[in-house]
Design a protein around this motif. Structure first.
Motif, short mmCIF file in Angstrom:
data_model
loop_
_atom_site.label_atom_id
_atom_site.label_comp_id
_atom_site.label_asym_id
_atom_site.label_seq_id
_atom_site.Cartn_x
_atom_site.Cartn_y
_atom_site.Cartn_z
N HIS A 73 50.81 -24.84 -10.81
CA HIS A 73 50.68 -23.44 -10.42
C HIS A 73 51.56 -22.50 -11.25
N LEU A 74 52.21 -23.03 -12.28
CA LEU A 74 53.13 -22.20 -13.07
C LEU A 74 52.43 -21.06 -13.80
N ASP A 75 51.24 -21.31 -14.35
CA ASP A 75 50.55 -20.24 -15.07
C ASP A 75 50.24 -19.07 -14.15
N GLY A 76 49.73 -19.36 -12.97
CA GLY A 76 49.45 -18.30 -12.01
C GLY A 76 50.71 -17.61 -11.53
N ALA A 77 51.78 -18.38 -11.35
CA ALA A 77 53.05 -17.79 -10.93
C ALA A 77 53.56 -16.83 -12.01
N TYR A 78 53.40 -17.23 -13.27
CA TYR A 78 53.82 -16.37 -14.37
C TYR A 78 52.98 -15.08 -14.39
N ARG A 79 51.67 -15.21 -14.21
CA ARG A 79 50.82 -14.01 -14.21
C ARG A 79 51.24 -13.06 -13.09
N LEU A 80 51.52 -13.60 -11.91
CA LEU A 80 51.97 -12.75 -10.80
C LEU A 80 53.27 -12.05 -11.17
N ALA A 81 54.22 -12.80 -11.68
CA ALA A 81 55.50 -12.20 -12.06
C ALA A 81 55.30 -11.13 -13.12
N LEU A 82 54.45 -11.39 -14.08
CA LEU A 82 54.20 -10.43 -15.16
C LEU A 82 53.61 -9.14 -14.63
N TRP A 83 52.66 -9.24 -13.72
CA TRP A 83 52.06 -8.04 -13.14
C TRP A 83 53.07 -7.25 -12.31
N LEU A 84 54.02 -7.94 -11.73
CA LEU A 84 55.01 -7.24 -10.90
C LEU A 84 56.15 -6.64 -11.72
N VAL A 85 56.70 -7.39 -12.66
CA VAL A 85 57.87 -6.90 -13.40
C VAL A 85 57.51 -6.24 -14.71
N ARG A 86 56.28 -6.47 -15.21
CA ARG A 86 55.75 -5.81 -16.40
C ARG A 86 56.50 -6.11 -17.69
N ASP A 87 57.13 -7.26 -17.76
CA ASP A 87 57.87 -7.63 -18.96
C ASP A 87 57.80 -9.14 -19.10
N ALA A 88 57.34 -9.63 -20.24
CA ALA A 88 57.09 -11.05 -20.44
C ALA A 88 58.36 -11.90 -20.29
N ALA A 89 59.43 -11.49 -20.94
CA ALA A 89 60.67 -12.28 -20.88
C ALA A 89 61.22 -12.31 -19.46
N ALA A 133 60.74 -11.62 -8.06
CA ALA A 133 60.34 -10.45 -8.84
C ALA A 133 60.87 -9.17 -8.19
N TYR A 134 60.71 -9.07 -6.88
CA TYR A 134 61.20 -7.87 -6.21
C TYR A 134 62.72 -7.82 -6.20
N ASP A 135 63.38 -8.96 -6.13
CA ASP A 135 64.84 -8.97 -6.24
C ASP A 135 65.25 -8.44 -7.62
N TRP A 136 64.55 -8.90 -8.64
CA TRP A 136 64.87 -8.43 -9.99
C TRP A 136 64.65 -6.92 -10.10
N LEU A 137 63.54 -6.44 -9.55
CA LEU A 137 63.25 -5.00 -9.61
C LEU A 137 64.32 -4.20 -8.88
N ARG A 138 64.77 -4.70 -7.73
CA ARG A 138 65.84 -4.00 -6.99
C ARG A 138 67.13 -3.99 -7.81
N GLN A 139 67.45 -5.12 -8.41
CA GLN A 139 68.68 -5.20 -9.20
C GLN A 139 68.60 -4.32 -10.43
N ALA A 147 59.48 -11.91 -16.71
CA ALA A 147 58.56 -12.72 -15.90
C ALA A 147 58.88 -14.20 -16.05
N GLU A 148 59.17 -14.63 -17.28
CA GLU A 148 59.55 -16.03 -17.49
C GLU A 148 60.82 -16.36 -16.72
N ASP A 149 61.80 -15.46 -16.78
CA ASP A 149 63.05 -15.68 -16.04
C ASP A 149 62.81 -15.74 -14.55
N VAL A 150 61.97 -14.84 -14.04
CA VAL A 150 61.65 -14.81 -12.62
C VAL A 150 61.02 -16.13 -12.19
#
Length: 179
Positions: A20-36, A73-79, A38-41
Motif C-alpha cells: 500500500h506504499l504507492d497509494g500512501a505516497y499519493r495520498l501524502a502528496l495530494w495533502l502536502v503538495r511536495d514530493a520530498a 501529513a496534517y501534523d506536518w502541515l500544522r508544524q 510526502a516521502e518523509d510523511v
C-alpha cells in the motif's frame, strides 16, 4: 516507488503494509503538495505503523495505514504552519505519471491529454483539503466509502456528501477554466 526497504524477512507487516506504499505516497502528496515531504510523511507513517504493529488487530490494513499517513501529513502541515510549498515540483508532477501514452497516440493527442491532466491537477489542488482527500481516496485510490470513512474517521454519509460537494466544486473549476 520504493521509499525504503525493511529487512527482507518476509514478515507479516511487510506482506500487509508494503503493498500500500504507492497509494500512501499519493495520498501524502495530494495533502502536502511536495514530493520530498510526502516521502518523509510516508516514511514516518510506516515507522509508526511498524512500531504499533504488535497492537494492530486484523482489519483493513490499507485503511489503517492511510489513517496514519493522513495524520502525519496534517501534523506536518500544522508544524509548517501552512508554509507555501512548490506545487510545480517536477519530481512530483510529471505528465508521464498521469498520462499513459499508447502507441497509437499522436503528438497532438498526447499534448491534449497532458493539458487536460494539468487542468485537472490545478483544479484539484484548488479544492479545500477535505474535498481533495475524499476525491483522491475514492476516484484515484478506488477505496470503498466505508474504508474512506475509516481513514477519515467520519460517518459514511459525510464521505458521500464531501465527495458529491467536492466533485461539484471540481466540475465548476474545470468549467470555469474552459471559459
Amino acid at each position: 516507488m520504493k521509499l525504503f526497504t525493511l529487512r527482507p524477512s518476509g514478515s507479516e507487516f511487510e506482506r500487509q503494509v508494503l503493498p500500500h506504499l504507492d497509494g500512501a505516497y499519493r495520498l501524502a502528496l495530494w495533502l502536502v503538495r511536495d514530493a520530498a515531504t510526502a516521502e518523509d510523511v510516508v516514511q514516518d507513517a510506516v515507522l509508526k505503523a511498524h512500531a504499533a504493529w504488535g497492537r494492530y488487530t486484523a482489519g483493513n490494513t490499507r485503511a489503517w495505514l492511510f489513517t496514519i499517513v493522513r495524520r502525519q501529513a496534517y501534523d506536518w502541515l500544522r508544524q509548517a504552519r501552512h508554509a507555501t510549498v512548490d506545487v510545480d515540483d517536477e519530481a512530483a508532477w510529471t505528465t508521464e505519471d498521469a498520462v499513459h501514452l499508447r502507441h497509437e497516440d499522436t503528438p497532438e493527442t498526447s499534448l491534449v491529454a497532458a493539458e487536460m491532466v494539468e487542468r485537472l491537477r490545478e483544479a484539484l489542488l484548488g479544492l479545500p483539503a477535505v474535498f481533495r482527500e475524499v476525491i483522491m481516496l475514492k476516484d484515484i485510490e478506488d477505496m470503498p466509502y466505508k474504508t474512506i470513512a475509516e481513514v477519515l474517521n467520519v460517518p459514511v454519509g459525510t464521505v458521500m456528501s464531501r465527495l458529491a460537494r467536492g466533485r461539484d466544486m471540481l466540475r465548476v473549476r474545470l468549467t470555469e477554466a474552459e471559459a
